[in-house]
Scaffold this motif. Structure first.
Motif, PDB file in Angstrom:
ATOM      1  N   LYS A  27       8.730 -10.775  -7.827  1.00  0.00           N
ATOM      2  CA  LYS A  27      10.148 -10.420  -7.766  1.00  0.00           C
ATOM      3  C   LYS A  27      10.667 -10.784  -6.383  1.00  0.00           C
ATOM      4  O   LYS A  27      10.150 -10.311  -5.372  1.00  0.00           O
ATOM      5  CB  LYS A  27      10.348  -8.928  -8.033  1.00  0.00           C
ATOM      6  CG  LYS A  27      10.059  -8.549  -9.474  1.00  0.00           C
ATOM      7  CD  LYS A  27      10.228  -7.087  -9.694  1.00  0.00           C
ATOM      8  CE  LYS A  27       8.855  -6.476  -9.579  1.00  0.00           C
ATOM      9  NZ  LYS A  27       8.750  -5.133 -10.047  1.00  0.00           N
ATOM     10  N   ALA A  28      11.652 -11.669  -6.347  1.00  0.00           N
ATOM     11  CA  ALA A  28      12.204 -12.133  -5.073  1.00  0.00           C
ATOM     12  C   ALA A  28      13.609 -12.664  -5.305  1.00  0.00           C
ATOM     13  O   ALA A  28      13.981 -12.983  -6.438  1.00  0.00           O
ATOM     14  CB  ALA A  28      11.325 -13.224  -4.471  1.00  0.00           C
ATOM     15  N   VAL A  29      14.377 -12.755  -4.230  1.00  0.00           N
ATOM     16  CA  VAL A  29      15.689 -13.396  -4.278  1.00  0.00           C
ATOM     17  C   VAL A  29      15.806 -14.341  -3.089  1.00  0.00           C
ATOM     18  O   VAL A  29      15.151 -14.161  -2.065  1.00  0.00           O
ATOM     19  CB  VAL A  29      16.856 -12.383  -4.289  1.00  0.00           C
ATOM     20  CG1 VAL A  29      16.861 -11.555  -5.557  1.00  0.00           C
ATOM     21  CG2 VAL A  29      16.811 -11.488  -3.089  1.00  0.00           C
ATOM     22  N   THR A  30      16.645 -15.342  -3.258  1.00  0.00           N
ATOM     23  CA  THR A  30      16.864 -16.349  -2.229  1.00  0.00           C
ATOM     24  C   THR A  30      18.353 -16.652  -2.122  1.00  0.00           C
ATOM     25  O   THR A  30      19.039 -16.718  -3.145  1.00  0.00           O
ATOM     26  CB  THR A  30      16.117 -17.657  -2.586  1.00  0.00           C
ATOM     27  OG1 THR A  30      14.736 -17.365  -2.766  1.00  0.00           O
ATOM     28  CG2 THR A  30      16.280 -18.708  -1.512  1.00  0.00           C
ATOM     29  N   LEU A  31      18.832 -16.812  -0.906  1.00  0.00           N
ATOM     30  CA  LEU A  31      20.168 -17.365  -0.661  1.00  0.00           C
ATOM     31  C   LEU A  31      19.946 -18.828  -0.313  1.00  0.00           C
ATOM     32  O   LEU A  31      19.340 -19.136   0.714  1.00  0.00           O
ATOM     33  CB  LEU A  31      20.851 -16.647   0.507  1.00  0.00           C
ATOM     34  CG  LEU A  31      21.485 -15.304   0.198  1.00  0.00           C
ATOM     35  CD1 LEU A  31      21.866 -14.583   1.486  1.00  0.00           C
ATOM     36  CD2 LEU A  31      22.704 -15.485  -0.684  1.00  0.00           C
ATOM     37  N   ASP A  32      20.400 -19.745  -1.175  1.00  0.00           N
ATOM     38  CA  ASP A  32      20.093 -21.150  -0.952  1.00  0.00           C
ATOM     39  C   ASP A  32      21.171 -21.871  -0.144  1.00  0.00           C
ATOM     40  O   ASP A  32      22.178 -21.278   0.244  1.00  0.00           O
ATOM     41  CB  ASP A  32      19.783 -21.860  -2.278  1.00  0.00           C
ATOM     42  CG  ASP A  32      20.976 -21.967  -3.214  1.00  0.00           C
ATOM     43  OD1 ASP A  32      22.132 -21.810  -2.767  1.00  0.00           O
ATOM     44  OD2 ASP A  32      20.753 -22.240  -4.409  1.00  0.00           O
ATOM     45  N   LYS A  33      20.941 -23.152   0.093  1.00  0.00           N
ATOM     46  CA  LYS A  33      21.862 -23.947   0.916  1.00  0.00           C
ATOM     47  C   LYS A  33      23.184 -24.229   0.213  1.00  0.00           C
ATOM     48  O   LYS A  33      24.123 -24.702   0.832  1.00  0.00           O
ATOM     49  CB  LYS A  33      21.204 -25.261   1.325  1.00  0.00           C
ATOM     50  CG  LYS A  33      20.132 -25.078   2.369  1.00  0.00           C
ATOM     51  CD  LYS A  33      19.656 -26.399   2.900  1.00  0.00           C
ATOM     52  CE  LYS A  33      18.648 -26.144   4.004  1.00  0.00           C
ATOM     53  NZ  LYS A  33      18.381 -27.329   4.788  1.00  0.00           N
ATOM     54  N   GLN A  34      23.265 -23.958  -1.077  1.00  0.00           N
ATOM     55  CA  GLN A  34      24.520 -24.108  -1.807  1.00  0.00           C
ATOM     56  C   GLN A  34      25.318 -22.803  -1.805  1.00  0.00           C
ATOM     57  O   GLN A  34      26.362 -22.716  -2.430  1.00  0.00           O
ATOM     58  CB  GLN A  34      24.262 -24.550  -3.250  1.00  0.00           C
ATOM     59  CG  GLN A  34      23.834 -26.003  -3.391  1.00  0.00           C
ATOM     60  CD  GLN A  34      22.398 -26.235  -2.959  1.00  0.00           C
ATOM     61  OE1 GLN A  34      21.514 -25.418  -3.222  1.00  0.00           O
ATOM     62  NE2 GLN A  34      22.158 -27.338  -2.291  1.00  0.00           N
ATOM     63  N   GLY A  35      24.791 -21.783  -1.120  1.00  0.00           N
ATOM     64  CA  GLY A  35      25.484 -20.498  -1.050  1.00  0.00           C
ATOM     65  C   GLY A  35      25.299 -19.637  -2.284  1.00  0.00           C
ATOM     66  O   GLY A  35      26.059 -18.712  -2.527  1.00  0.00           O
ATOM     67  N   ARG A  36      24.257 -19.927  -3.052  1.00  0.00           N
ATOM     68  CA  ARG A  36      23.988 -19.155  -4.268  1.00  0.00           C
ATOM     69  C   ARG A  36      22.893 -18.133  -4.023  1.00  0.00           C
ATOM     70  O   ARG A  36      21.956 -18.392  -3.267  1.00  0.00           O
ATOM     71  CB  ARG A  36      23.532 -20.068  -5.406  1.00  0.00           C
ATOM     72  CG  ARG A  36      24.524 -21.121  -5.798  1.00  0.00           C
ATOM     73  CD  ARG A  36      23.955 -22.038  -6.838  1.00  0.00           C
ATOM     74  NE  ARG A  36      22.781 -22.743  -6.314  1.00  0.00           N
ATOM     75  CZ  ARG A  36      22.177 -23.750  -6.923  1.00  0.00           C
ATOM     76  NH1 ARG A  36      22.601 -24.172  -8.091  1.00  0.00           N
ATOM     77  NH2 ARG A  36      21.125 -24.326  -6.384  1.00  0.00           N
TER      78      ARG A  36
END
Length: 136
Positions: A27-36
């Motif tokens: 279980k993890a979350v990421t803020l990516d380079k597309q702002g998602r």
């Protein structure tokens, strides 16, 4: 097999998801380079939203650099909260989180590690702490 290798001396060790650079089953979350904001498949399965669009609530603790996520129908009351729509792939806009944490979209991605469940507003929120820059 090569003649230089003794098969009796081979000891195979399986690669882990960390070895592969992925976080399969975690279980993890990421803020990516597309702002998602991207929710891992394991988190979507836990929330019961895998493979379909759904709504969640996102909360934040700036001091601890932690975000909380819960499925919208798991809580009875969240004051002044807006539902966030997650698409079937687990993406939603993360621009508000980038702004709140003072993070640059271009410097991403930013990874959040699972802390555990926290009881708040009558529901178990999944809490994630922002990794330090050195651990990204």
């Amino acid at each position: 097999m090569s003649q230089n290798i003794d098969p009796n001396k081979i000891s195979l060790t399986p690669l882990t998801s960390e070895d592969l650079g992925g976080r399969r089953g975690v279980k993890a979350v990421t803020l990516d380079k597309q702002g998602r904001l991207s929710l891992s498949s394991a988190l979507r399965l836990e929330l019961g939203i895998a493979g379909r669009p759904a709504h969640i609530f996102v909360s934040i603790d700036l001091a601890q650099r932690v975000i909380g996520i819960v499925k919208h129908d798991a809580v009875t009351s969240v004051v002044n909260a807006a539902q966030v729509k997650v698409d079937k792939r687990g993406y939603t806009s993360g621009k508000a989180l980038l702004d709140k944490f003072g993070l640059s979209q271009k410097s991403g991605p930013y990874k959040f590690d699972y802390v555990g469940k926290l009881d708040s507003a009558g529901a178990d929120w999944h809490a994630f702490r922002l990794r330090s820059a050195s651990a990204q």
